[in-house]
Design a protein around this motif. Sequence first.
Motif, PDB file in Angstrom:
ATOM      1  N   SER A 519       1.243  -1.096  -0.266  1.00  0.00           N
ATOM      2  CA  SER A 519      -0.210  -0.001  -0.018  1.00  0.00           C
ATOM      3  C   SER A 519       1.098   1.497   0.137  1.00  0.00           C
ATOM      4  CB  SER A 519      -1.366   0.114   1.309  1.00  0.00           C
ATOM      5  OG  SER A 519      -0.570  -0.016   2.583  1.00  0.00           O
ATOM      6  N   ARG A 520       2.286   1.462   0.354  1.00  0.00           N
ATOM      7  CA  ARG A 520       3.111   2.333   0.571  1.00  0.00           C
ATOM      8  C   ARG A 520       3.496   2.646  -0.538  1.00  0.00           C
ATOM      9  NH1 ARG A 520       6.530   1.022   5.908  1.00  0.00           N
ATOM     10  NH2 ARG A 520       6.242  -0.176   5.291  1.00  0.00           N
ATOM     11  N   GLU A 521       4.324   1.487  -0.998  1.00  0.00           N
ATOM     12  CA  GLU A 521       4.451   1.571  -2.480  1.00  0.00           C
ATOM     13  C   GLU A 521       3.694   2.635  -3.493  1.00  0.00           C
ATOM     14  OE1 GLU A 521       6.700  -1.162  -5.875  1.00  0.00           O
ATOM     15  OE2 GLU A 521       6.000  -2.075  -3.921  1.00  0.00           O
ATOM     16  N   ILE A 522       2.657   1.701  -3.700  1.00  0.00           N
ATOM     17  CA  ILE A 522       1.293   2.013  -4.233  1.00  0.00           C
ATOM     18  C   ILE A 522       0.981   3.720  -3.864  1.00  0.00           C
ATOM     19  CG2 ILE A 522      -0.658   2.389  -5.184  1.00  0.00           C
ATOM     20  CD1 ILE A 522      -0.994  -0.821  -5.093  1.00  0.00           C
ATOM     21  N   ALA A 523       1.303   3.948  -2.745  1.00  0.00           N
ATOM     22  CA  ALA A 523       0.551   5.113  -2.600  1.00  0.00           C
ATOM     23  C   ALA A 523       2.552   6.547  -3.502  1.00  0.00           C
ATOM     24  CB  ALA A 523       0.536   5.673  -1.091  1.00  0.00           C
ATOM     25  N   ILE A 524       3.544   5.679  -3.116  1.00  0.00           N
ATOM     26  CA  ILE A 524       4.305   6.740  -2.817  1.00  0.00           C
ATOM     27  C   ILE A 524       4.230   6.919  -4.879  1.00  0.00           C
ATOM     28  CG2 ILE A 524       6.700   6.821  -3.455  1.00  0.00           C
ATOM     29  CD1 ILE A 524       6.818   5.532  -0.416  1.00  0.00           C
ATOM     30  N   ARG A 525       3.917   6.109  -5.182  1.00  0.00           N
ATOM     31  CA  ARG A 525       4.142   5.738  -7.245  1.00  0.00           C
ATOM     32  C   ARG A 525       3.363   6.453  -7.288  1.00  0.00           C
ATOM     33  NH1 ARG A 525       6.772   1.964  -9.883  1.00  0.00           N
ATOM     34  NH2 ARG A 525       7.867   0.669  -8.096  1.00  0.00           N
ATOM     35  N   LYS A 526       2.136   7.026  -7.004  1.00  0.00           N
ATOM     36  CA  LYS A 526       1.162   7.195  -6.839  1.00  0.00           C
ATOM     37  C   LYS A 526       1.108   9.101  -6.826  1.00  0.00           C
ATOM     38  CE  LYS A 526      -3.520   6.837  -7.355  1.00  0.00           C
ATOM     39  NZ  LYS A 526      -4.764   6.754  -7.659  1.00  0.00           N
ATOM     40  N   VAL A 527       1.806   9.149  -5.447  1.00  0.00           N
ATOM     41  CA  VAL A 527       2.456  11.408  -5.472  1.00  0.00           C
ATOM     42  C   VAL A 527       3.408  10.996  -6.295  1.00  0.00           C
ATOM     43  CG1 VAL A 527       3.848  11.865  -4.238  1.00  0.00           C
ATOM     44  CG2 VAL A 527       1.860  10.514  -2.844  1.00  0.00           C
ATOM     45  N   ASN A 528       4.218  10.196  -6.633  1.00  0.00           N
ATOM     46  CA  ASN A 528       5.215  10.682  -7.713  1.00  0.00           C
ATOM     47  C   ASN A 528       4.204  10.568  -9.509  1.00  0.00           C
ATOM     48  OD1 ASN A 528       7.986  11.169  -6.511  1.00  0.00           O
ATOM     49  ND2 ASN A 528       6.954   9.681  -5.828  1.00  0.00           N
ATOM     50  N   GLY A 529       3.572  10.707  -9.849  1.00  0.00           N
ATOM     51  CA  GLY A 529       2.885  10.597 -10.825  1.00  0.00           C
ATOM     52  C   GLY A 529       1.639   9.340 -12.178  1.00  0.00           C
ATOM     53  N   ALA A 530       2.435   8.697 -11.205  1.00  0.00           N
ATOM     54  CA  ALA A 530       1.893   7.002 -11.614  1.00  0.00           C
ATOM     55  C   ALA A 530       0.433   6.982 -12.180  1.00  0.00           C
ATOM     56  CB  ALA A 530       1.963   5.636 -10.729  1.00  0.00           C
ATOM     57  N   SER A 531      -0.140   6.718 -12.812  1.00  0.00           N
ATOM     58  CA  SER A 531      -1.938   6.538 -12.822  1.00  0.00           C
ATOM     59  C   SER A 531      -2.357   5.235 -12.842  1.00  0.00           C
ATOM     60  CB  SER A 531      -1.955   6.967 -14.658  1.00  0.00           C
ATOM     61  OG  SER A 531      -1.589   5.434 -15.031  1.00  0.00           O
ATOM     62  N   THR A 532      -3.837   5.046 -12.723  1.00  0.00           N
ATOM     63  CA  THR A 532      -4.272   3.852 -12.306  1.00  0.00           C
ATOM     64  C   THR A 532      -4.489   2.749 -13.336  1.00  0.00           C
ATOM     65  OG1 THR A 532      -6.054   5.504 -10.908  1.00  0.00           O
ATOM     66  CG2 THR A 532      -6.249   2.309 -11.303  1.00  0.00           C
ATOM     67  N   ALA A 533      -4.666   2.779 -14.266  1.00  0.00           N
ATOM     68  CA  ALA A 533      -3.604   1.908 -14.909  1.00  0.00           C
ATOM     69  C   ALA A 533      -2.600   1.041 -14.416  1.00  0.00           C
ATOM     70  CB  ALA A 533      -3.786   2.501 -16.241  1.00  0.00           C
ATOM     71  N   GLU A 534      -1.134   2.064 -14.760  1.00  0.00           N
ATOM     72  CA  GLU A 534      -0.059   2.166 -13.809  1.00  0.00           C
ATOM     73  C   GLU A 534       0.138   1.186 -12.890  1.00  0.00           C
ATOM     74  OE1 GLU A 534       2.681   5.632 -16.503  1.00  0.00           O
ATOM     75  OE2 GLU A 534       1.984   5.544 -14.605  1.00  0.00           O
ATOM     76  N   VAL A 535      -0.586   1.651 -12.077  1.00  0.00           N
ATOM     77  CA  VAL A 535      -0.898   0.796 -11.055  1.00  0.00           C
ATOM     78  C   VAL A 535      -1.234  -1.292 -10.813  1.00  0.00           C
ATOM     79  CG1 VAL A 535      -1.114   0.616  -8.416  1.00  0.00           C
ATOM     80  CG2 VAL A 535      -0.807   2.575  -9.505  1.00  0.00           C
TER      81      VAL A 535
END
Length: 614
Positions: A519-535
Amino acid sequence: ESPVGRMLTGWDDIPLQVSGVYRDWGEESTINTDFIVSLSTLLENHWGGLGWKGGDSWFDYILVKEGTDLEVLNRKIMEVIEANVPPTDDFSLKASAIPLRDVYRGQESVRMSTWTLSFLATLILIVTALNYVLLSLSALSRRAKAIGVHKCSGAGRGTIFAMFAIETLIIIAVGLVFAAFCFYVARRFAQESIYDNFAAYISADRLWVVAGVVVLTFGIAALIPSVVFSKIPVSQVFRRFVEKKHRWKHSLLFVEFAGMSLMGGLLAMVIAQYHYIMDLDPGYEPDNVVCITRSNDGKEHREALMKVYASLPYVDQVAIGSMPPGYGYSGEFVRDDHGSPLFSSRYDNWNNKDFAELMGFRLLHGRYPEAIDGSEAVINQEFSRLMGWKDDDAVGRQFRISDQNVTVCGIIKDFITGTLYQEQQPYMAMTEDNGWSQRFFLKLKEPFGQSYASLMADEKELMEGASNFSCVSLGTQYRQTYHSVEVFRTMIMTGAIILLFISMIGLFGYMRDEMHRRSREIAIRKVNGASTAEVIEMICRSVMTVAIPAVIFGSVAAWLIGRYWLEQFSVQAPSITAMYLLSGIITLILIALASTGMTLRTANENPSKSLRSE
């Protein structure tokens, strides 16, 4: 009142006196006769003392002395046969003695079904147990603190081990209750597919099966998680536990996906083969045809009944024959000019060509036999091939059966003389008025169900109250011949649904743990611009990395097992390979859709919810 000494009549008009009464064979016996007649009585009365000269064999029953070596006995039997009937290049006799208990279970189809179903049952059992292990290990990160608290309160490894073992035992007990309910609901299907007497199937002498399943399930599902949980150190209560060893879970996930693919591949194969058999042209037209069997009352009576049947408004055609196609026929040796047997052909008698036309045989060359003295015969293509003739050159040729020369007057297209479990058999038919042709074949008008019901309603009047009347629909009989395939298909379908359900539960537990752990890894990736599709793509990629090789492995295993099961048929559906491929693709699509659906919520979640506690 004792039946001994009383007379029985009605069986081919042979007078039989009751000499004794024997105990029923029982429900588990392959011998289910209602009465026993001596062979000499049968030969003298049924075949006019001519004996049996066909290409079939008798079954003999031998009571051997205790300690008899069957291998030695069979060797001596063959020595006697070879001494009296020496083998030649064209002909040989073989006989062997086997224990009565092996008559049924020794059949190739029975052994094949037993092995296949045993393998599938074991697969479902192991996958179910490993699924429980996967769910337990996936919950490790969430239950680590609770285990730490127990240990801080004085619980040792043994206590923790017993706690999880008892938890598993309770779940298994609940599962047994649910299984008993399922057995009760499906008892009719179980009687048709597994055991005639369902009460005997679950009797005390078979409870070891249930006990064995419980022990095996408990051994896999309880021991592994219990050992893992009992080794969690006390320090886990003071820090956040993150389980990083994924090999366990990936291995278990691989087994589940492979099992799901295997069952899906087998299901696709069985469905394809079953529909191919049901849609296959048998070489004749069984639909709307019924066969009426009764004792032979002479030519005049048969002709009178023929007129009565033909006058019924729901009857389209009437003919007389000795055996319906698909039941198998009696055998007769075809011999060369010197009297040596060449091969055993299926043998049939017609009353006239009306039978062939009613059954829809395809005449390729020549005509149907007209002589009633057995001097003419129509043969099928396989017969012509075994004789070394070409189809268009066989008419007019002769062959020999018993002490008679027979002229080929026509060739019909090959049809299924027995079942699709056998190779194509040679076939010959003659028109002889010798009393053998005693079955009436009626082609009923549409609607068939209504016409059949009308025939049954008129049975008493038509048969003059005779009790030995039997009427069989050839179309129904053809479908019932492959009822075991239908039952097998239903079993595979049930197993596939169960395994799919179990695998989805295991995948859900795995994905829930992955979302919690990352969950933390996903949150950090989204903060850095990762889209839902990329996650979603990132998470699903790890699942598909396990799923793709697992599905390939399961599909190959399904192909190997399916090939073994298909060996019992003389024909196979041409689309089976494509069905394995299609099944594997559908399995991967299901896994991808399930993974995406379970990841979607976390991928769309606000990153602050996962990072607020950091």
